[in-house]
Design an enzyme around this catalytic site. Structure first.
Site, PDB file in Angstrom:
ATOM      1  N   ARG A 138       0.836  -1.196   0.000  1.00 58.34           N
ATOM      2  CA  ARG A 138       0.000   0.000   0.000  1.00 58.34           C
ATOM      3  C   ARG A 138       0.875   1.252   0.000  1.00 58.34           C
ATOM      4  O   ARG A 138       1.907   1.308   0.658  1.00 58.34           O
ATOM      5  CB  ARG A 138      -0.919   0.013   1.218  1.00 58.34           C
ATOM      6  CG  ARG A 138      -1.834   1.233   1.261  1.00 58.34           C
ATOM      7  CD  ARG A 138      -2.966   1.056   2.230  1.00 58.34           C
ATOM      8  NE  ARG A 138      -2.554   1.182   3.619  1.00 58.34           N
ATOM      9  CZ  ARG A 138      -3.403   1.089   4.649  1.00 58.34           C
ATOM     10  NH1 ARG A 138      -4.675   0.850   4.432  1.00 58.34           N
ATOM     11  NH2 ARG A 138      -2.966   1.216   5.889  1.00 58.34           N
ATOM     12  N   ASP A 196      -8.785   5.700  14.458  1.00 63.53           N
ATOM     13  CA  ASP A 196      -7.537   5.122  13.958  1.00 63.53           C
ATOM     14  C   ASP A 196      -7.604   4.876  12.450  1.00 63.53           C
ATOM     15  O   ASP A 196      -6.585   4.511  11.845  1.00 63.53           O
ATOM     16  CB  ASP A 196      -7.206   3.814  14.687  1.00 63.53           C
ATOM     17  CG  ASP A 196      -8.333   2.803  14.645  1.00 63.53           C
ATOM     18  OD1 ASP A 196      -9.379   3.094  15.244  1.00 63.53           O
ATOM     19  OD2 ASP A 196      -8.184   1.747  14.012  1.00 63.53           O
TER      20      ASP A 196
END
Length: 484
Positions: free
Chosen positions: A172, A248
């Site tokens: 990613r 988060d």
């Protein structure tokens, strides 16, 4: 090959992260490499696709210059605070400067256990990796700020969830992986020094203009608020539901991050929830703006010691900053709806037209994406009214609406609305079909076709016409899952 890593986050003090080596996998196999993104990052695609490069993408080897770490953060999960979360199955390999001069993280998801795994196996299953690859790249093609997918690799092993599933690793790319929860981690420990270091790092990396302000931390807060307001407006304009907007999972950089139980609307119902774990509808489609503000309020709380010495003064400063979210979001959303309808957007009449059209969609549970596309074709002279009318149940209320809409959209160039209303989105049933083919038959053909379709969401192609269609009744996806 040497990747030109420049690892600024790894150079922060030890309490920000934990050195973590990826775990070995038995038989790595590259399924897909994002050639365009590799070029954007200045990486050698041929090397990445080589046996040596695949070892790095799988986590079996570490490229020269990499400083693998798992980052620390906390977070509110469905409103409940957990003081330590952190990267439980993700390892940041390092940062590169891309061809435009922008610093980007390269991270492996599913690369094994870390200090923050909290009993988890640190691995990822094939399905969630495919979903994130498909949706994140589709979001990028739609022009929405997002993390990106560089590659994904089958590990040759299995992970145990409700059943044994093929394991995979996703590479990613992000502007950074700093989250609201990163600030919460240090605030929970009353570590003001770390908060200052983190704020300075974020300002330098993402919001350098804030450094010139009289109160740089206030300018930082204001910039993050603006970025999130614009981002969430963009989500709603394409029918996107994040599914798990925990603190988060909120990027300080203003990117969409952490594609777990995400999904796109088919039938327009603002109360839609897909996530199997969102039983109360906290993160429903139309609740996302208010949740974004809630999350930003948690960020503001962490910054209070940096905003002013006096607590009451700091709270007042933060409240004023947060007060800018709702008008910023509404302006971005209203302007987006006006563009989708081809309206000037400079009149209350345009806002009313937008609300009425959405009301018609909701009344008839019409397909969100396809209804706007029907309207786009009508405006461009590519179709008559019949298809749109049928989609809206031949509602007589459409008669007067169309008269007023034609009057207001008359000055918009033909084709302009087509350029903002996609023909193709990553529909849930198409994603599930691609995952099923890969898991059951090792067939990645449907996945590759879907990637090709979604790479150009505004360009109709006859061979892909079936990808415009909403699901048949038997194809509907009513729940999506985190995959952890």
């Amino acid at each position: 090959m040497t990747i030109a890593f420049d690892n600024s986050y790894a150079r922060l003090p030890e309490r920000f992260h934990a050195p973590t080596m990826p775990s070995q996998v038995p038989e790595p196999r590259l399924v897909r490499l994002n050639l365009a993104l590799a070029a954007e990052l200045g990486l050698d695609a041929d090397w990445l696709a080589s046996p040596e490069g695949i070892e790095v993408l799988a986590g079996n080897a570490v490229a020269e210059g990499s400083m693998p770490i798992a980052t620390a953060y906390a977070g509110h999960q469905f409103g409940q605070f957990t003081p330590q979360l952190g990267d439980g199955r993700a390892i940041l390999l390092g940062e590169v400067i891309d061809r435009s001069g922008t610093r980007r993280d390269i991270q492996l998801k599913g690369a094994g256990r870390t200090r923050f795994s909290r009993g988890g196996d640190g691995r990822a299953a094939l399905g969630p990796v495919m979903r994130e690859y498909i949706v994140s790249e589709a979001m990028a093609a739609l022009g929405i700020p997002t993390t990106r997918s560089l590659a994904f690799v089958l590990t040759g092993g299995v992970v145990m969830r409700e059943e044994a599933l093929p394991g995979a690793v996703l590479a990613r790319v992000a502007a950074s992986h700093i989250r609201v929860g990163t600030f919460q981690f240090f605030a929970a420990r009353q570590d003001v020094e770390a908060l200052r270091l983190l704020a300075d790092h974020v300002i330098s990396r993402h919001y350098p203009q804030a450094a010139r302000a009289a109160n740089s931390c206030l300018a930082l807060l204001e910039a993050v608020i603006a970025a999130q307001a614009d981002l969430v407006a963009r989500w709603l304009l394409v029918g996107f539901i994040h599914g798990v907007m925990n603190t988060d999972n909120v990027s300080i950089a203003g990117e969409t991050i952490d594609y777990g139980p995400c999904a796109f609307l088919d039938a327009y119902d603002p109360s839609t929830v897909f996530s199997s774990i969102d039983r109360g509808g906290r993160y429903a489609y139309d609740n996302q703006p208010s949740i974004a503000l809630w999350n930003l309020t948690r960020l503001a709380e962490t910054l209070l010691p940096l905003l002013a010495r006096d607590t009451d003064q700091a709270i007042a400063i933060a409240q004023t900053a947060l007060g800018a979210f709702a008008p910023r979001y509404q302006a971005a959303y209203d302007a987006g709806i006006a563009r989708k309808l081809g309206l000037p957007g400079d009149s209350e009449a345009d806002t009313i037209l937008g609300a009425e059209f959405l009301g018609l969609l909701g009344t008839h549970l019409a397909d969100f994406t396809l209804s706007f596309r029907h309207l786009s074709r009508l405006h461009a002279g590519l179709a008559g009214e019949e298809t749109l009318r049928a989609a809206l149940g031949n509602d007589p209320a459409l008669d007067g609406w169309l008269v007023r809409w034609r009057e207001r959209s008359a000055g918009t160039p033909p084709g302009a609305i087509l350029a903002v209303n996609p023909a193709y989105i990553p529909r849930n049933h198409r994603i599930e079909a691609a995952i099923e083919a890969a898991q059951a038959q090792d067939d990645f053909g449907p996945f590759e076709t879907l990637i090709a379709v979604l790479a150009h969401p505004f360009e109709e192609r006859a061979e892909f016409s079936r990808y415009e269609a909403p699901p048949e009744t038997h194809e509907r996806v009513i729940a999506t899952f985190c995959g952890t």
